[in-house]
Design a protein around this motif. Sequence first.
Motif, mmCIF file in Angstrom:
data_model
loop_
_atom_site.group_PDB
_atom_site.id
_atom_site.type_symbol
_atom_site.label_atom_id
_atom_site.label_comp_id
_atom_site.label_asym_id
_atom_site.label_seq_id
_atom_site.Cartn_x
_atom_site.Cartn_y
_atom_site.Cartn_z
ATOM 1 N N ARG A 223 -0.184 -31.111 26.746
ATOM 2 C CA ARG A 223 0.898 -30.181 26.389
ATOM 3 C C ARG A 223 1.409 -30.453 24.984
ATOM 4 O O ARG A 223 1.627 -29.525 24.198
ATOM 5 C CB ARG A 223 2.058 -30.316 27.383
ATOM 6 N N ILE A 224 1.588 -31.739 24.674
ATOM 7 C CA ILE A 224 2.090 -32.106 23.346
ATOM 8 C C ILE A 224 1.068 -31.740 22.276
ATOM 9 O O ILE A 224 1.426 -31.200 21.216
ATOM 10 C CB ILE A 224 2.406 -33.622 23.301
ATOM 11 N N MET A 225 -0.204 -32.015 22.540
ATOM 12 C CA MET A 225 -1.258 -31.709 21.572
ATOM 13 C C MET A 225 -1.351 -30.211 21.304
ATOM 14 O O MET A 225 -1.508 -29.781 20.160
ATOM 15 C CB MET A 225 -2.604 -32.237 22.084
ATOM 16 N N ILE A 226 -1.233 -29.393 22.359
ATOM 17 C CA ILE A 226 -1.308 -27.934 22.185
ATOM 18 C C ILE A 226 -0.113 -27.427 21.393
ATOM 19 O O ILE A 226 -0.246 -26.590 20.493
ATOM 20 C CB ILE A 226 -1.381 -27.247 23.567
ATOM 21 N N THR A 227 1.085 -27.941 21.708
ATOM 22 C CA THR A 227 2.292 -27.511 21.005
ATOM 23 C C THR A 227 2.243 -27.898 19.532
ATOM 24 O O THR A 227 2.708 -27.149 18.673
ATOM 25 C CB THR A 227 3.544 -28.129 21.659
ATOM 26 N N CYS A 228 1.701 -29.076 19.240
ATOM 27 C CA CYS A 228 1.656 -29.583 17.862
ATOM 28 C C CYS A 228 0.297 -29.344 17.205
ATOM 29 O O CYS A 228 -0.099 -30.086 16.309
ATOM 30 C CB CYS A 228 1.974 -31.082 17.846
ATOM 31 N N LEU A 229 -0.425 -28.340 17.679
ATOM 32 C CA LEU A 229 -1.755 -28.053 17.150
ATOM 33 C C LEU A 229 -1.687 -27.804 15.644
ATOM 34 O O LEU A 229 -0.961 -26.938 15.169
ATOM 35 C CB LEU A 229 -2.339 -26.822 17.849
ATOM 36 N N GLY A 230 -2.433 -28.603 14.889
ATOM 37 C CA GLY A 230 -2.435 -28.462 13.436
ATOM 38 C C GLY A 230 -1.250 -29.114 12.762
ATOM 39 O O GLY A 230 -1.099 -29.039 11.534
ATOM 40 N N GLU A 231 -0.378 -29.754 13.557
ATOM 41 C CA GLU A 231 0.806 -30.420 12.999
ATOM 42 C C GLU A 231 0.811 -31.893 13.411
ATOM 43 O O GLU A 231 0.105 -32.303 14.335
ATOM 44 C CB GLU A 231 2.094 -29.759 13.507
ATOM 45 N N GLU A 232 1.623 -32.647 12.717
ATOM 46 C CA GLU A 232 1.759 -34.062 13.062
ATOM 47 C C GLU A 232 2.603 -34.216 14.328
ATOM 48 O O GLU A 232 3.642 -33.572 14.479
ATOM 49 C CB GLU A 232 2.419 -34.817 11.895
ATOM 50 N N ILE A 233 2.128 -35.044 15.239
ATOM 51 C CA ILE A 233 2.883 -35.301 16.472
ATOM 52 C C ILE A 233 3.998 -36.291 16.174
ATOM 53 O O ILE A 233 3.758 -37.366 15.614
ATOM 54 C CB ILE A 233 1.956 -35.846 17.575
ATOM 55 N N SER A 234 5.220 -35.930 16.519
ATOM 56 C CA SER A 234 6.374 -36.808 16.294
ATOM 57 C C SER A 234 7.158 -36.963 17.589
ATOM 58 O O SER A 234 6.988 -36.180 18.536
ATOM 59 C CB SER A 234 7.287 -36.229 15.212
ATOM 60 N N LEU A 235 8.036 -37.960 17.621
ATOM 61 C CA LEU A 235 8.859 -38.196 18.800
ATOM 62 C C LEU A 235 9.764 -37.008 19.088
ATOM 63 O O LEU A 235 9.926 -36.595 20.237
ATOM 64 C CB LEU A 235 9.691 -39.470 18.609
ATOM 65 N N GLU A 236 10.342 -36.429 18.022
ATOM 66 C CA GLU A 236 11.256 -35.307 18.202
ATOM 67 C C GLU A 236 10.545 -34.109 18.836
ATOM 68 O O GLU A 236 11.076 -33.458 19.747
ATOM 69 C CB GLU A 236 11.862 -34.893 16.850
#
Length: 487
Positions: A223-236
Amino acid sequence: MHITLYRKYRPKDFEEIAGQKEIVKTLKASLRNGKTSHAYLFTGPRGVGKTTIARLIAKGVNCLKNGVTDEPCNECENCLSINDGSFMDMIEIDAASNRGIDEIRQLKEKINYQPVKGRKKIYIIDEVHMLTKEAFNALLKTLEEPPEHVIFILATTEADKILPTIISRCQRYDFKALSPNEMKEKLKSIATSEEVEVPEEVLDLIYENSGGSMRDATSILERIMITCLGEEISLEKAEQVLGITSLKKMQEFLEKLLDKDYTSLIKILDNFWKESVEIELFFKDLAKYCKNLMGKGELEPEQGLEIIGAIYDSLNKFKYEEDKRLVGYVAINNLLSIGRGPVITQEKIVERIIEKPVLSIKSEDETPEKEEIGKDITFEYILSQWKNIVEEAKKEKITLAAFLISAKPYNLEKNNLIIGFDGENSFAKEQMESPVYNDVLTNVVRKLISSSLKIKYVFLGKRKEKNKNESKLADQIVKFFGGEIIE
C-alpha cells in the motif's frame, strides 16, 4: 497481470521462511530422514507461515527431481504446479465454508484413491476449528489411521476450539508472531527486489501495525509503495497511508502532558477534532507510543504504565459515549490527575445510574443566608452575561468548557443561581458538582455578578427511561458492578 506482493514473495523453500526457526529445523530434519507424520496441526496467529509451510511439505514429499527432500527443486512439474496451486494431489479445504459433516464424508470417500502425479496426497484444512462437532467426529477415525499415501495438515488460529481427541492424533507445532528483526529483514529483502528504499522508521511503523503477521506487513508495504509510486517513501507519508497519528503530534502531546499544560492539551485536541482525527484512535496510538518509549528506555516505566492505564481506563469506561471529543477531555483530565488521585472514582460512577427527580438540588445546610444579592441583579441579566461567564471560567480551567457546553442558567432563587443540564448529560452535571469545577465557576460568577451568589445544578426534564432511551454507558456500568438502577 499484477500479483500482490505477499503472493509474489511467498517462500518457495524453507530458507525463505521468516521466523519459525525451530519449526523449520524440525520439519526439514523429518523430510531429510523420511520420517514425516501422517497428520500435522499448525496453530498460531494469522499470516505467520502455517499454510506456506504446509505447501513446502507437499513439495518436499512430491519433488520429482530431488525425491523426498527438505530442498525441493522448484523446477520439476510437481514443484511448479504446487507453487501455482494447481497440483492435483494437494487438496486445500477452507473449513470456514466447508464445515459440515457432508463435506468430510466426501473427503473420506475420495481419500482411498491413489495420488495422480505425486507420492503423497496432501490435505490442507485451513481454519479447522470451524468444523462442526459432527464433522470432527467423522474426521477422527481417518486421522487416526489414514491410508499410507495421505498426509493431513490442519491449520488454525484458535487451537483451544479443537477437540483434544483430534490434537492427540496430530504432530502439533505452535507458530509465533514474528519478531521486529525477523520481519524487517524480510521486508528489506522484498523492498530490494522491488528496487524501493524503505527507511528504518517506516519498517518499525509497519511492524507495529502488522501485529507480527508477515502477510499483513507485506500488504501494508505494498500500500505504501503504491501510494508513493515514483516518490520517496517517508515516515509522514506512511503515517498518512495507514491513517495513524503522526509521530510529531504524539511527541508534542506527550511533552505538554508531562508539563501538565492544560491549555495546550485542549487546543491540540480541538485541532484534532477540526482535522477529523479520530480521538479514540489517537489515544490508543499514544499508548503504543509510550510503550515503545519505555522499551527504548526514554520513558520511565512507572510513568508510562500510569499513562497507558489512564488512557484505557477512560476509553473503556466511556466507550459508548458518542461525543468522542468529550471523552478526550475526560482522558486528558485523568492523565493530568496522575500522581494526585483519579478525579472519577468508581463510587461516583455508580452514583450516576441512580435516578434523580426533576430539579433535584443537593442538600445544603439550612442556615439563613447572610447576604442577599443586589436588587439590580436579575435572572435576565445573568442570562445576558452567561457567555462571558463561560469564557472567563474557561480561562481559569479550560476543561470547564467541555462540561458547560450543554448547561444554561435555569432560575435565580434568592442568592442561588440554578444551572440546568438535560437528562443526557449526567456526567457533565456530576463533574460540575465536584469542588474541582464548582469552586472555579462559583468564583467567576461572584467576580462578574455578585459576591454572595451560590451555584446549584439540576436536571431539566425527565431522565431517559432505562428500557428505551437510557444511556448505554449506564447499562454498562450496572453490568460491570453487578448492581441495579434505583428508580
